[in-house]
Design an enzyme around this catalytic site. Structure first.
Site, short mmCIF file in Angstrom:
data_model
loop_
_atom_site.label_atom_id
_atom_site.label_comp_id
_atom_site.label_asym_id
_atom_site.label_seq_id
_atom_site.Cartn_x
_atom_site.Cartn_y
_atom_site.Cartn_z
N TYR A 142 37.87 40.62 36.98
CA TYR A 142 38.27 41.21 36.17
C TYR A 142 36.90 40.61 35.03
CZ TYR A 142 43.61 42.14 34.43
OH TYR A 142 44.70 42.67 34.52
N LYS A 192 44.67 38.02 49.28
CA LYS A 192 44.94 39.17 50.42
C LYS A 192 43.58 38.57 51.97
CE LYS A 192 45.82 43.31 51.38
NZ LYS A 192 47.08 43.32 52.66
N ASP A 224 50.14 41.79 48.95
CA ASP A 224 51.36 42.88 49.39
C ASP A 224 52.64 41.93 49.94
OD1 ASP A 224 50.41 42.33 51.46
OD2 ASP A 224 50.55 43.96 51.88
N ASP A 248 48.06 39.53 37.30
CA ASP A 248 48.30 40.70 36.31
C ASP A 248 49.42 41.21 36.41
OD1 ASP A 248 48.05 42.04 34.28
OD2 ASP A 248 47.24 44.02 35.50
N ASP A 252 54.12 41.00 36.18
CA ASP A 252 55.29 42.08 35.61
C ASP A 252 56.14 42.63 35.63
OD1 ASP A 252 53.46 42.49 33.40
OD2 ASP A 252 52.96 45.03 33.57
C1 IPM Z 1 48.13 41.43 30.66
C2 IPM Z 1 47.37 42.64 30.02
C3 IPM Z 1 46.07 42.74 29.90
C4 IPM Z 1 45.48 42.17 31.03
C5 IPM Z 1 44.90 43.51 29.24
C6 IPM Z 1 45.80 43.97 28.01
C7 IPM Z 1 44.04 43.48 29.33
O1 IPM Z 1 47.85 43.77 31.33
O2 IPM Z 1 47.66 40.18 29.66
O3 IPM Z 1 48.59 41.16 31.56
O4 IPM Z 1 45.49 42.93 32.20
O5 IPM Z 1 44.99 40.56 31.25
MG MG Z 2 49.08 42.73 32.34
#
Ligand code: IPM
Ligand code: MG
Length: 364
Positions: A142, A192, A224, A248, A252
């Site tokens: 990032y 990884k 993975d 990230d 999710d």
């Molecule tokens: C998160 C989001 C952010 C990230 C974006 C909005 C920059 O997806 O907080 O997970 O990728 O970190």
């Molecule tokens: Mg995110």
């Protein structure tokens, strides 16, 4: 007790609506527990860009630096897709993480027993799920240099750099071991290392840190396989620690296991425990302004703030108990409603009302 300062960043989309309910809860707890908190609301994200031309205005950043903790709603929206990359709301978020050195991102994924049917996985796979992802937040690909898009040999090339300093790996590993120690004492490090040198170093340092935590069981997974295991048997995990990009993606996936991303809070902490707290979900522009968004993740973010930064575990538990009570009583915003007759579908303010009522009754 000295005054402690909270900066509130409502942000964009549903941000202001969910923050309004979380602020009611924060004010109430501040009074009943005599916490001596003061709050200041600042512009951030698209809302700041619209008014000031930048997603992270200097005075917002200064207020955040000066604060003990930050409560954020959500940022972003399709209207900003055309803005220059460095002025998009996401840049404001990355800027605040980096400027405030909020390197430790805690993303819990837990499932309320009453909501097991909201998951897309079979209830028995997820019932009782309680895992914590510890994501490195201020390094890795990032922020790595060099990065860019440039012309090479007559065509454009895009590139980013996944880079970690030993010290960056060590501090997130230490934080993850400490958290694991307070929970189920199991830590899975995700990398990884079969392909990437940066992961090879990651694994070596995590193993080195583990020598100080012999009471915590350490395992390693390639990212993975970790993604596969999360979907296959998520309850095998207690705490996972991983890099910025992997975290990230995996966070999710983990959030979705619960089927109710509208319920999950998060914390981003610096080395001293100062933190920014926000729901895991985004700004949901499609339902913004309709008073239907679920405010519980933001309300639970207030609880996390009380626990991790303000050292007020009793106040935090009171909020968590109130949220559990409203779920038990059947209150559901549209995102977690199943249509069962035992449920009461409510809007954003009504959910706030229900939490306030539960708090006032002292429901456990
Ligand atoms: C998160 C989001 C952010 C990230 C974006 C909005 C920059 O997806 O907080 O997970 O990728 O970190
Ligand atoms: Mg995110």
């Amino acid at each position: 007790m000295s005054t402690r300062k909270i900066v509130v960043l409502p942000g964009d989309g549903i941000g202001p609506e969910i923050i309004a309910q979380a602020s009611r809860v924060l004010d109430e707890i501040n009074t009943t527990h005599q916490l001596n908190l003061t709050t200041q609301t600042c512009l951030f994200g698209g809302a700041a860009y619209d008014t000031t031309g930048t997603p992270l205005p200097d005075d917002t950043l200064a207020a955040c630096r000066d604060a003990d903790a930050i409560l954020l709603g959500a940022i972003g929206g399709p209207q900003y897709d055309a803005a220059p990359r460095e002025l998009r709301p996401e840049r404001g978020l990355l800027g605040i993480r980096s400027e405030l050195k909020l390197f430790a991102n805690l993303r819990p994924a837990m499932l309320y027993p009453e909501l097991a049917s909201a998951s897309s996985l079979k209830s028995e796979l997820v019932a009782g799920l309680d895992l914590m992802i510890v994501r490195e937040l201020t390094g890795g690909i990032y922020f790595g240099q060099p990065r860019g898009i440039e012309e090479r040999d007559g065509e454009r090339v895009g590139f980013n750099t996944m880079v970690y300093k030993e010290s960056e790996i060590r501090r997130i590993a230490i934080r993850a071991f400490e958290i694991a120690r307070q929970r189920g004492s199991r830590l899975c490090s995700v990398d990884k290392a079969n392909v990437l040198e940066v992961s090879e170093l990651w694994r070596e340092i995590v193993i080195d840190v583990s020598k100080d935590y012999s009471d915590v069981e350490l395992t390693h997974l390639y990212v993975d396989n970790a993604a596969m295991q999360l979907i296959k048997a998520p309850k095998q995990f207690d705490v996972m620690v991983t890099s910025n990009l992997f975290g990230d993606v995996l966070s999710d996936a983990a959030a979705m296991l619960t089927g109710s991303i509208g319920m999950l809070p998060s914390a981003s902490l610096d080395k001293d425990g100062k933190g920014m707290y926000e729901p895991i979900h985004g700004s949901a522009p499609d339902i913004a302004g309709q008073n239907v968004a679920n405010p519980l993740a933001t309300i639970l973010s207030v609880a996390m703030m009380l626990r991790y930064t303000l050292n007020e575990p009793v106040a935090a538990s009171d909020i968590e108990s109130a949220v559990s009570a409203v779920i038990r009583e059947g209150y559901r915003c549209a995102d977690i409603a199943t249509g069962a007759t035992s449920e009461r579908t409510v809007n954003t303010t009504e959910m706030g009302d229900a939490v306030m009522a539960a708090l006032n009754k002292g429901e456990q």
